[in-house]
Each structure stands twice: as structure tokens, then as C-alpha cells.
Scaffold this motif. Structure first.
Motif, short mmCIF file in Angstrom:
data_model
loop_
_atom_site.label_atom_id
_atom_site.label_comp_id
_atom_site.label_asym_id
_atom_site.label_seq_id
_atom_site.Cartn_x
_atom_site.Cartn_y
_atom_site.Cartn_z
N ARG A 122 0.83 -1.21 0.00
CA ARG A 122 0.00 0.00 0.00
C ARG A 122 0.86 1.26 0.00
O ARG A 122 0.55 2.24 -0.68
N VAL A 123 1.96 1.22 0.77
CA VAL A 123 2.87 2.37 0.79
C VAL A 123 3.50 2.57 -0.58
O VAL A 123 3.57 3.68 -1.12
N LEU A 124 3.98 1.48 -1.16
CA LEU A 124 4.63 1.57 -2.48
C LEU A 124 3.63 1.99 -3.57
O LEU A 124 3.97 2.75 -4.47
N ARG A 125 2.41 1.50 -3.46
CA ARG A 125 1.40 1.88 -4.45
C ARG A 125 1.04 3.37 -4.33
O ARG A 125 0.82 4.05 -5.33
N TYR A 126 0.98 3.85 -3.10
CA TYR A 126 0.74 5.28 -2.86
C TYR A 126 1.80 6.11 -3.57
O TYR A 126 1.52 7.12 -4.21
N LEU A 127 3.06 5.67 -3.43
CA LEU A 127 4.15 6.38 -4.09
C LEU A 127 4.12 6.20 -5.60
O LEU A 127 4.39 7.14 -6.36
N ALA A 128 3.77 5.00 -6.06
CA ALA A 128 3.73 4.74 -7.51
C ALA A 128 2.70 5.60 -8.21
O ALA A 128 2.92 6.06 -9.34
N THR A 129 1.57 5.87 -7.54
CA THR A 129 0.56 6.73 -8.16
C THR A 129 1.01 8.19 -8.20
O THR A 129 0.41 9.01 -8.88
N ARG A 130 2.09 8.48 -7.51
CA ARG A 130 2.70 9.81 -7.54
C ARG A 130 4.03 9.77 -8.28
O ARG A 130 4.88 10.62 -8.10
#
Length: 345
Positions: A104-112
């Protein structure tokens, strides 16, 4: 022409400048895919200006088109991006975080646009996340955690993130409890003194290096100053002298002095010894140890540059800084000395 059309035009025109500049130098245009190696064009003033215009226009275009509520919500959540970045730079250390939380943390960053999710729950580095990579093995980091950022392109500590929680208190009661930094860390020391006296000083060295080794300032700021050959430019609080590298390339006929504390000047000696030893041996660039709250030893320089300096200090300190530069004495009718400020206010 509407504001939106004007912004789109600025983006389009300067995007063409960027693409043409890279093409004329047989270099690929920037891309999020892959890593982020240094480019021979990183200091090109025309390219820097075009990039800044695209970024500024794009930011204004987003602010214009996106609803105010969405914009406020995006800004309010900025702390989570900062916190996620700090966690993201520890991913490779196998820190034992639950896999679902980690995704979830990595996906949050990936969407940014930090990291790239290639398949569900599988992430890869991209140009932005590559700056979070360490220059050391896991074993080296485990044996010397304080030195984990040594040789890395970026350092991410949590002291600034902690300080943001106290910004509101500081603005309502300035001067009562020092700065937000003092409140968050529970210290009366100035930030620079605290860094030097604690084990985090190596983090500071790394973060300063990534911030100062890639200045985005265009040397054309100096074009209108009508400087003469052998005029002296003093970079006050100039760290290792990376701004002077850009200025020297643009104005090789000038003389330069880089002033900072002993630790930074020691690093500067190594930096210039590797990058341009002839500049030091010839005297074209001088490195000088100086606390900028002490009297300025260089009198009647053509320009005193303060880059990314004044934002760190309250007004009382800034007035003392100028007095210690002897700038009030220099700025007389008989003097042509100038102060150039390059900062974010």
C-alpha cells in the motif's frame, strides 16, 4: 487567449525547447522509466529555464483546472507522501513490515510517479525512486546505520517531518520557543549546531550534497550586473561551491571565493580536487573557512551571493548576517558592491 490556453502554450513551446536541446546533443529526453543518471545537460541554462517554465505552468494549470477542494485535500495529505518516501527508502533493508502494508505504501508512491508497479504488488525503481537507492550493501548498513547515506544521491531524515507538526505553534508564538525544529527535537541548539553535535551530521552532509550539487539557478541571473574581468564574487555560506562551478563555466573571467564552516570547506577541498583542481591551484577559486556571523574578510567584492541561506534565519539574524558581511559599509555611494539573493522565501 484564456489563462488555460496561455499555460498550455507555455508548456508546448518550452517542451519543444527541451526536446530540441536533447536531440541536438544526441541525448534521450527525460523519462520516468529506468534510472536517473547524471546528464551532460544538467547545468545548461537554457534547458534549466525551459524546464522551470514547464513545471511552473503545469502546476498552475493543475491548480486552475482541479477543484479547490481537491487541491486543498492534496496539500493536506502531503505529509503522507513525505512519510512514505522516508519509509520507501528503507524497503531494500528488509525491515519486516507486513507485505500488505508495504504494497500500500509503495502503491501510494507509484501513483505519484515514485516507483513503478509493473504487476500487482510487484514494484520496480524508476528515475525518481532511483534517488532513494543506497550506495552500500545491507550488511554495511546494518553494521553502520548512521552512515547509510554515505555516497548516496539523497538523504531522507525525519527531523524536518517532525518539525512540521510545530509550525502552527511557532507562527502563533514566534520567538517564545525557538523554531519548530527546536520544539520538535527538544533542543535549544541552532539546527546546524545540533546536526554537528549529533550522529545525524552524516545525514546532513548527504542531504546538503544532493541539494547543493544540483542547483537549478541559471547563471544568466548575473548577465545584467555588468561585471568586469577579475571582479570578485563571494559565495557566502556556499557549502562545497557547486554554484561557483556553474558561474565559473559561464563567467570564467571572474574570481571566486567560497565561504563556509570548516566541515563544508574540508568537503569542498575534496570536491574541487576531483572536479577542477586547476581552479584552486591557479587561485581562480578560493575556499575560505568562515562563520558568516563574523566580520567579512573580503572587502569591496563585486557581488556577495547568498544562495539558499536567508530562509534558515529570522530577520534579526539576517540583519546581523548583513552587518557581519560589512555589507552596510560596502553599500555606500562610493561602492558598487551588490548582494544577490537566490532563495525560496
Amino acid at each position: 487567449m484564456s489563462t488555460i490556453q496561455t499555460l498550455v502554450s507555455i508548456i508546448s513551446n518550452n517542451t519543444k525547447v527541451i526536446e530540441d536541446t536533447y536531440a541536438s546533443n544526441n541525448l534521450p529526453v527525460p523519462s520516468l522509466d529506468g534510472l536517473s543518471p547524471p546528464s551532460a545537460l544538467d547545468g545548461d541554462p537554457k534547458l534549466i529555464e525551459a524546464k522551470q517554465l514547464v513545471v511552473a505552468a503545469a502546476a498552475q494549470l493543475i491548480g486552475t483546472i482541479r477543484s479547490p477542494a481537491e487541491t486543498v485535500m492534496n496539500y493536506a495529505g502531503g505529509m503522507f507522501t513525505t512519510a512514505a518516501l522516508e519509509h520507501g527508502d528503507k524497503i531494500s533493508a528488509k525491515n519486516g513490515v507486513d507485505a500488505s502494508y508495504l504494497s500500500r505504501v509503495l502503491r501510494y508512491l507509484a501513483t505519484r510517479h515514485v516507483f513503478k508497479e509493473v504487476t500487482p504488488d510487484v514494484f520496480a525503481n524508476n528515475a525518481i525512486s532511483s534517488l532513494l537507492m543506497k550506495d552500500k550493501t545491507l550488511e554495511e548498513i546494518a553494521s553502520d546505520p548512521i552512515g547509510k547515506f554515505d555516497g548516496s544521491p539523497l538523504a531522507a531524515g525525519d527531523d524536518m517531518l517532525k518539525s512540521t507538526a510545530y509550525l502552527s505553534n511557532f507562527l502563533q508564538n514566534p520567538g517564545n520557543n525557538g523554531t519548530p525544529f527546536n520544539m520538535a527535537l527538544g533542543t535549544d541548539l541552532k539546527m546546524w549546531d545540533w546536526y554537528q553535535e549529533t550522529e545525524t551530521s552524516r545525514d546532513l552532509d548527504a542531504s546538503q550534497r544532493q541539494w547543493l550539487e544540483a542547483p537549478s539557478d541559471s547563471p544568466h541571473t548575473f548577465d545584467k550586473l555588468a561585471l568586469k574581468p577579475n571582479d570578485v564574487v563571494v559565495d557566502v555560506g556556499g557549502s562545497i561551491g557547486t554554484l561557483v562551478v556553474i558561474l565559473k563555466n559561464a563567467y570564467p573571467e571572474l574570481q571566486y571565493v567560497v565561504q563556509d564552516l570548516q566541515r563544508q570547506i574540508t568537503d569542498a577541498e575534496k570536491f574541487w580536487g576531483e572536479k577542477d583542481p586547476a581552479a584552486i591551484s591557479s587561485g581562480k577559486v578560493k575556499l575560505q573557512v568562515r562563520d558568516f556571523f563574523t566580520p567579512q574578510p573580503i572587502k569591496k567584492a563585486a557581488v556577495y551571493v547568498l544562495r539558499v541561506v536567508i530562509h534558515d534565519w529570522p530577520m534579526q539574524k539576517l540583519l546581523k548576517l548583513c552587518l557581519c558581511c560589512d555589507l552596510r559599509l560596502e553599500m555606500t555611494r562610493k561602492s558598487s558592491s551588490l548582494i544577490t539573493l537566490l532563495d525560496t522565501l
